[in-house]
Scaffold this active site. Sequence first.
Site, PDB file in Angstrom:
ATOM      1  N   LYS A  23       0.826  -1.213   0.000  1.00  0.00           N
ATOM      2  CA  LYS A  23       0.000   0.000   0.000  1.00  0.00           C
ATOM      3  C   LYS A  23       0.862   1.266   0.000  1.00  0.00           C
ATOM      4  O   LYS A  23       0.611   2.189  -0.783  1.00  0.00           O
ATOM      5  CB  LYS A  23      -0.928  -0.015   1.225  1.00  0.00           C
ATOM      6  CG  LYS A  23      -1.844   1.187   1.322  1.00  0.00           C
ATOM      7  CD  LYS A  23      -3.085   0.872   2.122  1.00  0.00           C
ATOM      8  CE  LYS A  23      -2.877   0.919   3.613  1.00  0.00           C
ATOM      9  NZ  LYS A  23      -2.813   2.302   4.140  1.00  0.00           N
ATOM     10  N   SER A  24       1.878   1.301   0.851  1.00  0.00           N
ATOM     11  CA  SER A  24       2.727   2.501   0.915  1.00  0.00           C
ATOM     12  C   SER A  24       3.396   2.757  -0.437  1.00  0.00           C
ATOM     13  O   SER A  24       3.477   3.896  -0.907  1.00  0.00           O
ATOM     14  CB  SER A  24       3.826   2.307   1.960  1.00  0.00           C
ATOM     15  OG  SER A  24       3.276   2.285   3.249  1.00  0.00           O
ATOM     16  N   ARG A  28       2.787   5.897  -3.338  1.00  0.00           N
ATOM     17  CA  ARG A  28       3.928   6.691  -3.806  1.00  0.00           C
ATOM     18  C   ARG A  28       4.109   6.563  -5.313  1.00  0.00           C
ATOM     19  O   ARG A  28       4.482   7.518  -5.990  1.00  0.00           O
ATOM     20  CB  ARG A  28       5.203   6.256  -3.058  1.00  0.00           C
ATOM     21  CG  ARG A  28       5.231   6.767  -1.612  1.00  0.00           C
ATOM     22  CD  ARG A  28       6.243   5.987  -0.780  1.00  0.00           C
ATOM     23  NE  ARG A  28       6.411   6.536   0.561  1.00  0.00           N
ATOM     24  CZ  ARG A  28       5.582   6.330   1.580  1.00  0.00           C
ATOM     25  NH1 ARG A  28       4.483   5.613   1.413  1.00  0.00           N
ATOM     26  NH2 ARG A  28       5.833   6.850   2.772  1.00  0.00           N
ATOM     27  N   GLY A 100      -4.517   8.256   5.114  1.00  0.00           N
ATOM     28  CA  GLY A 100      -3.566   9.180   5.736  1.00  0.00           C
ATOM     29  C   GLY A 100      -2.359   9.430   4.849  1.00  0.00           C
ATOM     30  O   GLY A 100      -1.851  10.554   4.756  1.00  0.00           O
ATOM     31  N   ARG A 128      -7.869  12.448  12.310  1.00  0.00           N
ATOM     32  CA  ARG A 128      -6.427  12.150  12.468  1.00  0.00           C
ATOM     33  C   ARG A 128      -5.587  13.435  12.472  1.00  0.00           C
ATOM     34  O   ARG A 128      -5.958  14.424  11.837  1.00  0.00           O
ATOM     35  CB  ARG A 128      -5.997  11.175  11.380  1.00  0.00           C
ATOM     36  CG  ARG A 128      -6.775   9.876  11.524  1.00  0.00           C
ATOM     37  CD  ARG A 128      -6.353   8.837  10.551  1.00  0.00           C
ATOM     38  NE  ARG A 128      -4.995   8.386  10.798  1.00  0.00           N
ATOM     39  CZ  ARG A 128      -4.362   7.525  10.021  1.00  0.00           C
ATOM     40  NH1 ARG A 128      -4.968   7.037   8.963  1.00  0.00           N
ATOM     41  NH2 ARG A 128      -3.136   7.148  10.301  1.00  0.00           N
ATOM     42  N   ASP A 320       2.300  -1.115  11.793  1.00  0.00           N
ATOM     43  CA  ASP A 320       0.949  -1.466  11.342  1.00  0.00           C
ATOM     44  C   ASP A 320       0.546  -2.884  11.737  1.00  0.00           C
ATOM     45  O   ASP A 320      -0.578  -3.308  11.451  1.00  0.00           O
ATOM     46  CB  ASP A 320       0.852  -1.309   9.816  1.00  0.00           C
ATOM     47  CG  ASP A 320       0.914   0.157   9.394  1.00  0.00           C
ATOM     48  OD1 ASP A 320       0.582   1.032  10.223  1.00  0.00           O
ATOM     49  OD2 ASP A 320       1.298   0.424   8.243  1.00  0.00           O
ATOM     50  N   LYS A 347      -3.859   6.064  14.711  1.00  0.00           N
ATOM     51  CA  LYS A 347      -3.987   5.367  13.427  1.00  0.00           C
ATOM     52  C   LYS A 347      -5.459   5.432  12.995  1.00  0.00           C
ATOM     53  O   LYS A 347      -6.206   6.268  13.472  1.00  0.00           O
ATOM     54  CB  LYS A 347      -3.471   3.933  13.542  1.00  0.00           C
ATOM     55  CG  LYS A 347      -1.967   3.859  13.806  1.00  0.00           C
ATOM     56  CD  LYS A 347      -1.178   4.419  12.629  1.00  0.00           C
ATOM     57  CE  LYS A 347       0.311   4.416  12.880  1.00  0.00           C
ATOM     58  NZ  LYS A 347       1.050   5.120  11.821  1.00  0.00           N
ATOM     59  N   ARG A 351      -5.618   2.276  18.029  1.00  0.00           N
ATOM     60  CA  ARG A 351      -5.305   0.841  17.954  1.00  0.00           C
ATOM     61  C   ARG A 351      -4.762   0.273  19.265  1.00  0.00           C
ATOM     62  O   ARG A 351      -4.293  -0.856  19.298  1.00  0.00           O
ATOM     63  CB  ARG A 351      -4.337   0.550  16.802  1.00  0.00           C
ATOM     64  CG  ARG A 351      -5.027   0.543  15.456  1.00  0.00           C
ATOM     65  CD  ARG A 351      -4.115   0.057  14.346  1.00  0.00           C
ATOM     66  NE  ARG A 351      -4.795   0.076  13.069  1.00  0.00           N
ATOM     67  CZ  ARG A 351      -4.176   0.124  11.897  1.00  0.00           C
ATOM     68  NH1 ARG A 351      -2.849   0.159  11.850  1.00  0.00           N
ATOM     69  NH2 ARG A 351      -4.867   0.123  10.765  1.00  0.00           N
ATOM     70  N   ARG A 393      -7.209  -3.171   9.392  1.00  0.00           N
ATOM     71  CA  ARG A 393      -6.289  -4.127  10.037  1.00  0.00           C
ATOM     72  C   ARG A 393      -6.879  -4.689  11.324  1.00  0.00           C
ATOM     73  O   ARG A 393      -6.604  -5.834  11.685  1.00  0.00           O
ATOM     74  CB  ARG A 393      -4.912  -3.495  10.254  1.00  0.00           C
ATOM     75  CG  ARG A 393      -4.259  -3.139   8.919  1.00  0.00           C
ATOM     76  CD  ARG A 393      -2.764  -3.039   8.937  1.00  0.00           C
ATOM     77  NE  ARG A 393      -2.275  -2.895   7.581  1.00  0.00           N
ATOM     78  CZ  ARG A 393      -1.890  -1.742   7.018  1.00  0.00           C
ATOM     79  NH1 ARG A 393      -1.904  -0.626   7.727  1.00  0.00           N
ATOM     80  NH2 ARG A 393      -1.482  -1.711   5.770  1.00  0.00           N
TER      81      ARG A 393
HETATM   82  C1  S3P Z   1       2.805   4.936   6.064  1.00  0.00           C
HETATM   83  C2  S3P Z   1       3.454   5.299   7.214  1.00  0.00           C
HETATM   84  C3  S3P Z   1       3.004   4.878   8.553  1.00  0.00           C
HETATM   85  C4  S3P Z   1       2.037   3.701   8.491  1.00  0.00           C
HETATM   86  C5  S3P Z   1       0.981   3.903   7.445  1.00  0.00           C
HETATM   87  C6  S3P Z   1       1.617   4.068   6.075  1.00  0.00           C
HETATM   88  C7  S3P Z   1       3.340   5.419   4.785  1.00  0.00           C
HETATM   89  O1  S3P Z   1       2.355   5.964   9.174  1.00  0.00           O
HETATM   90  O2  S3P Z   1       1.440   3.491   9.746  1.00  0.00           O
HETATM   91  O3  S3P Z   1       0.106   2.800   7.409  1.00  0.00           O
HETATM   92  O4  S3P Z   1       2.921   4.921   3.718  1.00  0.00           O
HETATM   93  O5  S3P Z   1       4.199   6.318   4.802  1.00  0.00           O
HETATM   94  P1  S3P Z   1       3.175   7.153   9.914  1.00  0.00           P
HETATM   95  O6  S3P Z   1       4.063   7.775   8.938  1.00  0.00           O
HETATM   96  O7  S3P Z   1       2.140   8.097  10.404  1.00  0.00           O
HETATM   97  O8  S3P Z   1       3.902   6.455  11.010  1.00  0.00           O
END
Ligand code: S3P
Length: 439
Positions: A23-24, A28, A100, A128, A320, A347, A351, A393
């Site tokens: 996902k991250s 990007r 987020g 958030r 996560d 989160k 959580r 999750r």
């Molecule tokens: C993420 C960073 C993390 C993670 C989120 C995805 C990202 O959050 O918990 O699920 O893709 O950069 P934080 O940067 O707020 O720690």
Amino acid sequence: MADLLVSPQQTPLRGTIRVPGDKSISHRAVLFSAIAEGQSRVEGWLPAGDTLATLEVMRALGVPITVSEDEPNAWSLTVEGQGLCGLQPPAAPLDCRNAGTCIRLLAGILAGQPFPSVLDGSEQLRRRPMRRIVTPLQAMGAVIESEDGHAPLTINPASLSGIRYRLPVASAQVKSAVLLAALYARGATRVRQPGPARDHTERMLTAMGVPLRAGRHWVRLPSGKRRLRPLQMVVPGDISSAAFPLVAATLLPGSAIRVEGVGVNPTRTGILELLANMGASVSVEAERESGGEPVADLTARFDELHATSVSGDVVVRAIDEFPIWAVAASQAAGASTLRDAVELRVKEVDRIGVLAGELRLLGIPIAETADGFTIHGPVRPRGGTVSSHGDHRLGMALAVAGLMATGPVRVLDADCVSDSFPGFVETMQALGASMSWEI
Ligand code: S3P
């Protein structure tokens, strides 16, 4: 809203699966390709609720994106990059839904644009904290307003300057927002982080020709003209999704499963260390690379677990995974304790508090602390009705707990699992797991 029905698992989990793309990295890939010069091609892209929000938002900013749905949960994208300054003013507020990563990274990009924009999202996203990005972006000269530190964010044109910034929390989203704004800023930018937050932004920008330098606790973008080359990559499977079947196989007697093509970036593999410390048999095989990210096949088999204490740097690298780690801890002999994880409270839901409340409904003894929790195991969960509270999750962790239970477990409001893991239930069924959607 769909409910998930889970029956006590009578047979071992067996088989080989793949999980959807990270996902991250998928967020990007769309964001960075959109501001690159030329056409990017991304395969194995995750079509989940959160990442689709990012894709739609970039289309609303005038970026042509063609999708081919090769497989239901692994898409190929062709993104026509508009260059750093080629985005178009959006006609309406941009809806980041529950994501987020979308809102925080996009704020970094939009802070440097010559047009105004409004970033908003779901009720969950509006709760958030956004001050963590607003503060450094304002320090760079951005004109950005929030509703008392929350979305919606209103961004107006500004000229940005580089910054030396020390992150108060180890957050990859904040680090990335600052680095993206830095692409538009005069002068160099240097970010220091208290712990090893995931480094996908650094790796992808480097692969796209941005001259970043990075150490374990810092990242530096030198001054000078910036441009991003197009991206060509296959997104690895998401270790944060793989964690659910891996933990389930660890806990169910006789199980042995293999998850192929999973990203094993060292800033993300904390869960493997935590499981190894508890005596689990999870192994990493056939390590290779894809688009600057390490990838491997992971195997897990049943083993008796013992309790462990978790604190310090590994918390960031497993941030996560604590909902599913809590389920593993409930089956481990002794008292398992998590500390230094206050970030979990901001989160998708709290959580710590919400997780503790739901696990208690299944009879799992969990004591909350300000920055973590303690669980005494092993305790077989009892059947009952629990809720995801709209957190993907948490929903998947409760489903895995249900497999271990003495009676049926119903997980309410579970369709949010597709925010990160579309096909979760079908993937678990392919391993023989006794769960299904209520029809
Ligand atoms: C993420 C960073 C993390 C993670 C989120 C995805 C990202 O959050 O918990 O699920 O893709 O950069 P934080 O940067 O707020 O720690």
